[in-house]
Design a protein around this motif. Structure first.
Motif, mmCIF file in Angstrom:
data_model
loop_
_atom_site.group_PDB
_atom_site.id
_atom_site.type_symbol
_atom_site.label_atom_id
_atom_site.label_comp_id
_atom_site.label_asym_id
_atom_site.label_seq_id
_atom_site.Cartn_x
_atom_site.Cartn_y
_atom_site.Cartn_z
ATOM 1 N N LEU A 39 -5.314 6.343 0.165
ATOM 2 C CA LEU A 39 -4.519 5.119 0.151
ATOM 3 C C LEU A 39 -4.736 4.432 -1.191
ATOM 4 O O LEU A 39 -5.874 4.337 -1.664
ATOM 5 N N ASN A 58 0.837 -1.197 0.000
ATOM 6 C CA ASN A 58 0.000 0.000 0.000
ATOM 7 C C ASN A 58 0.873 1.248 0.000
ATOM 8 O O ASN A 58 1.980 1.239 0.551
ATOM 9 N N GLY A 97 3.177 -6.261 8.367
ATOM 10 C CA GLY A 97 3.019 -5.338 9.471
ATOM 11 C C GLY A 97 2.290 -4.051 9.129
ATOM 12 O O GLY A 97 1.778 -3.860 8.023
ATOM 13 N N GLN A 98 2.258 -3.174 10.094
ATOM 14 C CA GLN A 98 1.502 -1.937 10.019
ATOM 15 C C GLN A 98 2.420 -0.734 9.879
ATOM 16 O O GLN A 98 1.986 0.394 9.925
ATOM 17 N N ASN A 99 3.702 -0.980 9.686
ATOM 18 C CA ASN A 99 4.689 0.090 9.713
ATOM 19 C C ASN A 99 4.781 0.783 8.365
ATOM 20 O O ASN A 99 5.176 0.175 7.376
ATOM 21 N N PHE A 100 4.404 2.060 8.301
ATOM 22 C CA PHE A 100 4.547 2.864 7.097
ATOM 23 C C PHE A 100 5.725 3.806 7.273
ATOM 24 O O PHE A 100 5.885 4.423 8.317
ATOM 25 N N GLN A 143 0.332 5.504 0.792
ATOM 26 C CA GLN A 143 -0.604 6.520 1.256
ATOM 27 C C GLN A 143 -0.018 7.906 1.028
ATOM 28 O O GLN A 143 1.203 8.089 1.000
ATOM 29 N N ASP A 165 4.415 1.035 2.873
ATOM 30 C CA ASP A 165 4.477 -0.003 3.902
ATOM 31 C C ASP A 165 5.506 -1.060 3.501
ATOM 32 O O ASP A 165 5.973 -1.124 2.379
ATOM 33 N N PHE A 224 7.599 7.210 6.028
ATOM 34 C CA PHE A 224 7.262 8.471 5.385
ATOM 35 C C PHE A 224 8.475 9.068 4.672
ATOM 36 O O PHE A 224 9.594 9.015 5.176
#
Lengths: 111, 111
Positions: free
Chosen positions: B48, B31, B96-99, B33, B92, B101
């Motif tokens: 997203l 993904n 996991g949930q770690n994006f 965002q 990402d 930046f």
């Protein structure tokens, strides 16, 4: 919902002092993130929790930094002892999916 | 590093013009965002896009994703002074949930 709440909004302290930043995530969110933002380094992920459990703390700069999440509605980021290079804006964010909701940030100045 | 890199670093346009910002990343993603940050505020999620999507729209925003080139673009049409902000892409990992930046693009829309 009030969104992610952070306190204090501004903190000025002297080198060597302990600093505690607080965060209340959005109710129902199971992920909580702590970020640090500076002009030089941009937005850095420090640590994130899932269901109150730390999942990835590889971004925590050194042992002076610690973070806890004793329950689903509260988290702290502690710096002890603080140093001038810790001066930055610290953001807390929470998520129930992929979208992260950011708090207003705490601007920390260490003299 | 999987960090996204926005381009340009800064962009200044007249009100009514379109603004295009680009994001490049290094490794495969699930993904991507886009977020906006107004001065002195936390980041706000814009849109997203998943790796199997090529284009997405939301109001005046249009996001494209080219996984073969590992790049994305954010187009803001008919810009307004209120669009003045920094825009960040976040990518990402494959788990996991770690994006992560990117450093952001500072957009200034002049009245």
């Amino acid at each position: 919902d009030a969104g992610v709440i952070q306190s204090p909004r501004h903190e000025v302290t002297e080198m060597g002092q302990e600093v505690t930043l607080r965060c209340k995530p959005i109710s129902g969110h199971d992920y909580l993130f702590w970020y640090r933002q500076t002009m030089m380094r941009g937005l850095e992920l420090l640590i994130y929790f899932n269901n109150n459990v730390p999942i990835d703390d590889s971004g925590m700069p050194e042992d002076r930094f610690s973070a806890k999440m004793p329950n689903a509605s509260f988290s702290t980021l502690k710096i002890q002892p603080s140093e001038p290079r810790d001066s930055a804006v610290y953001f807390c964010a929470s998520s129930g999916g992929k979208e992260q909701f950011f708090g207003p940030g705490t601007r920390l100045t260490v003299l | 590093s999987q960090q996204g890199e926005e381009d340009p670093q800064a962009l200044s346009i007249q009100e009514g013009e379109n603004a295009t910002m680009n994001c490049s990343y290094k490794t495969s993603i699930n993904n991507l965002q886009w977020y906006r940050q107004n001065s002195g505020r936390g980041l706000v999620h814009l849109i997203l896009i998943r790796s199997n999507e090529r284009e997405k729209h939301s109001g005046r925003l249009r996001v494209t994703l080219d996984t073969s080139k590992k790049s994305s673009s954010l187009l803001i049409t008919a810009s307004r002074a209120a669009d003045t902000a920094s825009y960040f892409c976040a990518t990402d990992r494959n788990y996991g949930q770690n994006f992560v930046f990117g450093p952001g693009t500072r957009l200034s829309v002049l009245p």
